[in-house]
Enzyme design. Structure first.
Site, PDB file in Angstrom:
ATOM      1  CG  ASP A  10      -5.177 -13.500   1.069  1.00 42.27           C
ATOM      2  OD1 ASP A  10      -4.817 -13.086  -0.059  1.00 42.27           O
ATOM      3  OD2 ASP A  10      -4.517 -14.333   1.721  1.00 42.27           O
ATOM      4  CB  ILE A  11      -6.704 -10.384  -3.708  1.00 39.98           C
ATOM      5  CG1 ILE A  11      -7.397 -10.315  -5.081  1.00 39.98           C
ATOM      6  CG2 ILE A  11      -5.182 -10.470  -3.821  1.00 39.98           C
ATOM      7  CD1 ILE A  11      -7.126  -9.027  -5.839  1.00 39.98           C
ATOM      8  CG  ASN A  24       7.838  -4.825  -9.649  1.00 35.57           C
ATOM      9  OD1 ASN A  24       8.172  -5.364 -10.701  1.00 35.57           O
ATOM     10  ND2 ASN A  24       7.999  -5.412  -8.474  1.00 35.57           N
ATOM     11  CG  ASP A  34       4.170  -7.693  -7.111  1.00 38.97           C
ATOM     12  OD1 ASP A  34       3.797  -8.686  -7.749  1.00 38.97           O
ATOM     13  OD2 ASP A  34       5.163  -7.016  -7.435  1.00 38.97           O
ATOM     14  CB  THR A 125      -3.829   2.617  -2.466  1.00 36.26           C
ATOM     15  OG1 THR A 125      -4.089   1.231  -2.238  1.00 36.26           O
ATOM     16  CG2 THR A 125      -4.783   3.179  -3.496  1.00 36.26           C
ATOM     17  N   GLY A 126      -0.638   1.327  -2.017  1.00 36.22           N
ATOM     18  CA  GLY A 126       0.297   0.861  -0.988  1.00 36.22           C
ATOM     19  C   GLY A 126       1.582   1.663  -1.053  1.00 36.22           C
TER      20      GLY A 126
END
Length: 173
Positions: A10-11, A24, A34, A125-126
């Site tokens: 988990d970043i 975005n 995000d 990539t999401g």
């Protein structure tokens, strides 16, 4: 040259100087990484900090404090939306260039803010549907191109699933 590594994590929990948010253009939070970053950092504080930028162009990135995160900085990078419907290699080449620009810009921000360690998610990539294998190749190649002059000592490609982690591990061997 700095060290490059891939982890499955988990970043928002990483003990690094900066994490990168796959943002975005409006910088107003969203889903995926995000949304997770906004929730963990403190959504209201982060929204107030990003509001001063009035948005961010695709291929660019802007810095904010990390607020409640272990990371001191968040670099909000806006990756390209991949769409087969756009068609043709010109659109693909443009998307590749914009994605590479995200990584390049984050390394520039790292240099500007004396960041020694930075963690990247798999940008675009999401929900933006950029092909993960193509995105990973662009990410690793771009970071390798610009890392030497940056002062960054550690780059982590933080994967959210086993498949993405395996892509980065293969490229970093």
């Amino acid at each position: 040259m700095g060290r490059l590594d891939s982890i499955l994590a988990d970043i928002t929990t990483l003990q690094v100087d900066a994490i990168v948010n796959a943002a975005n253009q409006q910088l107003k939070g969203g889903g995926g990484v995000d949304g997770a970053i906004h929730r963990a950092a403190g959504a209201q504080e982060l929204l107030a900090a990003t509001a001063k930028f009035g948005g961010c162009a695709t291929g660019d990135a802007v810095p904010t404090p990390g607020f409640r995160l272990p990371a001191k900085w968040i670099f909000h990078a806006v990756g390209p939306v991949w769409s087969v419907a756009r068609g043709g290699s010109a659109a693909e080449d443009r998307a590749d260039s914009l994605l590479a620009s995200c990584y390049r810009r984050c390394i520039e921000l790292a240099r500007e803010h004396d960041v020694c360690s930075i963690a990247f998610p798999a940008i675009s990539t999401g929900i933006y549907r950029f092909p993960p294998d193509r995105a990973a190749r662009i990410a690793v190649a771009t970071v390798n191109e610009v890392l030497d002059e940056s002062g960054v000592e550690e780059v982590i490609f933080c994967a959210f699933n086993d498949e993405t982690h395996a892509l980065y591990c293969d490229l970093l061997r």
